[in-house]
Scaffold this active site. Structure first.
Site, short mmCIF file in Angstrom:
data_model
loop_
_atom_site.label_atom_id
_atom_site.label_comp_id
_atom_site.label_asym_id
_atom_site.label_seq_id
_atom_site.Cartn_x
_atom_site.Cartn_y
_atom_site.Cartn_z
CG ASN A 248 -1.72 1.23 1.39
OD1 ASN A 248 -1.77 2.06 0.47
ND2 ASN A 248 -2.38 1.40 2.53
CE LYS B 152 -0.17 3.29 4.82
NZ LYS B 152 -0.09 3.39 6.27
CG HIS C 256 -5.83 2.07 5.16
ND1 HIS C 256 -5.35 3.00 6.05
CD2 HIS C 256 -4.85 1.15 5.00
CE1 HIS C 256 -4.12 2.65 6.40
NE2 HIS C 256 -3.79 1.53 5.79
CD GLU D 251 -2.92 5.62 6.71
OE1 GLU D 251 -2.91 5.68 5.46
OE2 GLU D 251 -2.02 5.08 7.38
CD GLU E 54 -3.35 -2.27 7.36
OE1 GLU E 54 -2.26 -2.51 6.86
OE2 GLU E 54 -3.99 -1.23 7.10
N GLY F 74 2.75 2.56 10.77
CA GLY F 74 3.70 3.66 10.58
C GLY F 74 4.41 4.08 11.84
CB SER G 128 5.52 -1.55 11.93
OG SER G 128 5.12 -0.22 12.22
N GLY H 190 2.96 -0.91 4.23
CA GLY H 190 2.99 0.51 3.89
C GLY H 190 4.41 0.95 3.60
O1 13P Z 1 -1.25 0.91 6.85
C1 13P Z 1 -0.48 0.04 6.48
C2 13P Z 1 -0.72 -0.71 5.24
O2 13P Z 1 -2.01 -0.50 4.76
C3 13P Z 1 0.75 -0.25 7.25
O3 13P Z 1 1.63 0.78 7.11
P1 13P Z 1 3.15 0.64 7.63
O4 13P Z 1 3.66 -0.67 7.04
O5 13P Z 1 3.86 1.83 7.12
O6 13P Z 1 3.07 0.54 9.12
#
Ligand code: 13P
Length: 258
Positions: free
Chosen positions: A11, A13, A101, A103, A173, A179, A219, A240
């Site tokens: 992803n 983002k 997601h 976010e 997640e 992140g 992560s 991510g």
């Molecule tokens: O939100 C994520 C994937 O959709 C995870 O993000 P990170 O791998 O940067 O923690």
């Protein structure tokens, strides 16, 4: 050992413009060998503006990398300024559409009801939804991660028939692990992923539950992916930050070598 094909999905983002996307997918294609795709399904989830470029590259070089979108409209057409529809994504031969997601739930107030409409929009257009679920830190601290996450699963799958549900991908997640560098332990991931499969069995029967792929996200890196993938109900990862580094993403795809 399940016979579910692991799905490693990057992803991106809101990172990489369409030129950077081309360079990145070329690097992935160069780094991955045919035998990687036999063992793992590999997908990238770029911003909408990159999808045409990625499609052209994948088609032109007959790459085995799949791709999809980070969101999908609940509507198939009409006066919905700024939205991107399922038919548009299907026309670009997207395989996947991420739904809900954290976010988007957090910054765009997406509810389980809207996620449910988006899951249905994806299925209506022959796209596989990747339904994201997971708890925030306060819920985890209160020990309510399973109940919270299962309520999101119930909400996202409301009135989705078994023949569609068996093809969905669910990404667990935990928001506190996204992140932050704060990866959930393999046991944390298994606890909730196992509970999700249990709920799918209650909703649709064990045979359907056993077909659904459940990813962990938060992560994930080459250094921690193998231990998480060793858990019986974890069938892949949604990655991510680490997916933006082509070498690192290739290592994650090769989790069995780590
Ligand atoms: O939100 C994520 C994937 O959709 C995870 O993000 P990170 O791998 O940067 O923690």
């Amino acid at each position: 050992m399940s016979d579910r094909m692991p799905l490693m999905a990057g992803n991106w983002k809101m990172n990489l413009n369409h030129l950077e996307a081309i360079a990145h997918v070329q690097k992935l294609a160069f780094g991955l060998a045919d035998k990687d795709y036999e063992a793992v399904e590999v997908a990238v989830l770029p911003p909408f503006t990159d999808l045409r470029s990625v499609q052209t590259l994948v088609d032109g070089d007959k790459l085995k990398i799949k791709y999809g979108a980070q969101d999908i409209s609940a509507h198939d057409s009409g006066a919905y300024t700024g939205e991107i529809s399922g038919p548009m994504l299907a026309k670009l031969r997207c395989a996947y559409a991420v739904v809900g997601h954290s976010e988007r739930r957090q910054y765009h107030d997406e509810t389980d009801e809207l996620c449910n409409a988006k899951v249905k929009a994806a299925f209506r257009n022959d796209l596989t939804p990747i339904l994201c679920v997971g708890e925030g830190l306060d819920v985890r601290k209160a020990g309510n991660q399973v109940a919270h996450t299962l309520a999101q699963v119930d909400g996202g799958l409301r009135d989705v028939p078994a023949e569609q549900a068996e093809t969905i991908v669910i990404a667990y997640e935990p928001v506190w692990a996204i992140g932050t560098g704060e990866v959930a332990t393999p046991e944390d991931a298994q606890e909730v992923c196992g509970a999700i499969r249990g709920r799918l069995a209650e909703l649709y029967g064990q045979e359907v539950a056993d077909k659904v792929r459940i990813q962990y996200g938060g992560s994930v890196k080459s250094g921690n992916v193998a231990a998480i993938m060793a858990k019986p109900d974890v069938d892949g990862a949604l990655i991510g930050g680490a997916s933006l580094d082509a070498d690192e993403f290739v290592k994650i795809v090769r989790f069995r070598d780590q």
